[in-house]
Design an enzyme around this catalytic site. Structure first.
Site, mmCIF file in Angstrom:
data_model
loop_
_atom_site.group_PDB
_atom_site.id
_atom_site.type_symbol
_atom_site.label_atom_id
_atom_site.label_comp_id
_atom_site.label_asym_id
_atom_site.label_seq_id
_atom_site.Cartn_x
_atom_site.Cartn_y
_atom_site.Cartn_z
ATOM 1 C CE LYS A 228 -3.190 2.493 3.074
ATOM 2 N NZ LYS A 228 -3.852 2.446 4.402
ATOM 3 C CG ASP A 233 -5.811 8.219 4.629
ATOM 4 O OD1 ASP A 233 -6.653 8.844 3.950
ATOM 5 O OD2 ASP A 233 -6.099 7.264 5.376
ATOM 6 C CE LYS A 240 -6.530 8.788 8.123
ATOM 7 N NZ LYS A 240 -7.046 7.644 8.897
ATOM 8 C CG ASP A 251 -2.069 5.237 5.195
ATOM 9 O OD1 ASP A 251 -1.961 4.192 5.863
ATOM 10 O OD2 ASP A 251 -3.141 5.578 4.670
ATOM 11 C CG ASP A 310 -9.913 7.430 6.967
ATOM 12 O OD1 ASP A 310 -8.860 7.505 6.307
ATOM 13 O OD2 ASP A 310 -9.944 7.449 8.212
ATOM 14 C CD GLU A 312 -6.953 5.465 2.330
ATOM 15 O OE1 GLU A 312 -5.810 5.144 2.697
ATOM 16 O OE2 GLU A 312 -7.877 5.709 3.130
ATOM 17 N NE ARG A 314 -10.660 -1.317 3.881
ATOM 18 C CZ ARG A 314 -11.130 -1.510 5.110
ATOM 19 N NH1 ARG A 314 -12.226 -2.225 5.293
ATOM 20 N NH2 ARG A 314 -10.508 -0.986 6.145
#
Length: 460
Positions: A228, A233, A240, A251, A310, A312, A314
């Site tokens: 990933k 993010d 967030k 992230d 949030d 995102e 996956r």
């Protein structure tokens, strides 16, 4: 890494590693001057204690490193590293006291104890070199330390210098160094080549999304690593909080980890056909942001009801996993800073992993214990499949209820894998407080376990 291995032992200081419970036995074999010096300086062999004993007569200067007790050592990854950071600049040679089975791990910790993320600050000139004990493969340890350093540097670098474009440049630099092939699909070309989820998540950013695809090796089993690469993010429109966003430069930790593992594989010349896939995006907010409630298409043809922008990670991994499956590899392994639920379940130091293969699970668990990189198997629990099946699409990226978040995320990813055995690791990639050889900041979690398990996983 200012802490290194030394080839020339001629001027090295003998270093005695002393277990707190064995100090009296060690002192019984020393001359009276050493005994008096140790007692006067209150050296008790506690973990992290160090002491230089001055020369006397024919005896040269020696150094002592406290190794604590077994229970204290069990609380940290690299016990000897706590002493390495306190020794003065110089070259040291292990003279006694280090258990043979700990030699490789402690040598790795010694080198990593010199790690500093100093890209934006004045660099340290302190060098503490080690002449390793006989039998330690210093080339292997150096490769592992360099890979860990790369992981940490990538995670620690702020997004201003680690955008999707910068992440692709780092992967390209690694590929060029190791003789790998690499290509990158950027921006609207993702739509043209059927990577709609990667494009959807990253389209709101000023830096276009991209898919990084690296290949190396012509012979052996096929291994595909998927990481990933969400370089920052915000949470998207489901934004967030400021606290939740504070560490989101990390992230892309999954991408950093698969690049680190790839570096070890290539540098050690393992007989595999390696592929590395990294969807690199920034989950930003603009008029182009994807929205809660959107029904999204995927490369595999499955539709996804987006119930939280949030969730995102996956989504971008889904397209990459579908591509990985098309190549029919022997093993697909993904790594991602995917869920807070994983941290609630096992904390920051243990990496939960998922696999349907019991032999693969045992190999990874054994490797984690062997190299002190703890992992723990969680189940692909079939009873939770219904949680990721909404009314309006094939899949739900953010099931309501909040229970089993790490498991439902892993089940979501598994829907996009076919034609291969699959292992997924839900990593944290961050050290929250300073520890021996692990300063606060980005850190490898699970990478050494994966690398050590590869011979078993791939029957090498």
């Amino acid at each position: 890494m200012p802490h290194t291995f030394a080839e020339d032992a001629q001027d090295a200081i003998d270093l005695h590693v002393i277990d707190a419970q064995s100090l009296d036995d060690w002192l019984a074999a020393q001359d009276a001057v050493v005994v008096e010096w140790v007692r006067q300086n209150d050296f008790a062999g506690n973990l992290g204690q160090t002491l230089l004993v001055p020369a006397n007569g024919d005896r040269h200067v020696i150094a002592l490193a406290g190794y604590g007790t077994a229970s204290k050592r069990a609380r940290t990854h690299f016990p000897l590293a706590s002493a390495a950071t306190k020794l003065p600049t110089g070259t040291y040679r292990i003279a006694s006291g280090l258990p043979e089975e700990m030699a490789e791990s402690e040598c790795l910790g010694w080198v990593l104890s010199g790690y500093r993320f100093d890209r934006y600050k004045q660099k340290s000139d302190k060098t503490v070199s080690l002449v390793p004990p006989d039998g330690v493969d210093t080339a292997k340890v150096t490769i592992m330390a360099e890979a860990e350093t790369m992981i940490r540097d990538l995670v620690n670098t702020p997004t201003s210098d680690m955008s999707p474009e910068d992440l692709a440049a780092a992967a390209t630099a690694l590929a060029e160094t190791q003789g790998a092939e690499i290509c990158t699909i950027v921006g609207d070309d993702l739509l043209a080549q059927n990577f709609p989820l990667i494009h959807t998540v990253g389209r709101a950013s000023a830096t276009p999304p991209r898919l990084i695809d690296m290949r190396w090796g012509q012979h052996g089993p096929k291994l595909t690593l998927v990481g990933k690469g969400v370089c920052f993010d915000t949470g998207g429109l489901n934004m967030k909080s400021s606290t939740g966003m504070s560490l989101m430069k990390k992230d892309m930790g999954g991408a950093a980890h698969v690049l680190g593992i790839a570096r070890m594989i290539m540098a050690m010349n393992l007989p595999v056909q390696l592929r590395v896939l990294i969807p690199a995006v920034e989950n930003s907010v603009s008029s182009a942001s994807f929205r809660p409630g959107d029904i999204l298409n995927s490369r595999k043809g499955l539709t996804v009801e987006n119930n939280n922008t949030d969730a995102e990670g996956r989504l971008v991994l889904a397209d990459a996993l579908a591509l990985a499956s098309e190549d029919k590899p022997d093993l697909i392994l993904s790594m991602a800073t995917l869920t807070g639920a994983a941290r609630i379940a096992v904390g920051s130091d243990i990496v939960p992993f998922f696999t349907d293969d019991d032999d693969d699970a045992q190999a990874l668990s054994d490797a984690g214990a062997r190299v002190d990189d703890p992992v723990w198997r969680l189940p692909f629990h079939e009873g939770y499949e219904a949680k990721i099946e909404p009314a309006n699409a094939d899949l739900d990226n953010a099931p309501s209820g909040g229970f089993a978040g790490s498991i439902t995320a892993a089940l979501f990813l598994r829907r996009f894998v076919s034609n291969a055995r699959y292992v997924h690791l839900d990593i944290f990639a961050w050290q929250s407080a300073n520890a021996p050889a692990r300063p606060r900041g980005g850190v490898g979690t699970g990478a050494r376990a994966v690398f050590d398990a590869l011979p078993s996983l791939l029957k090498l």
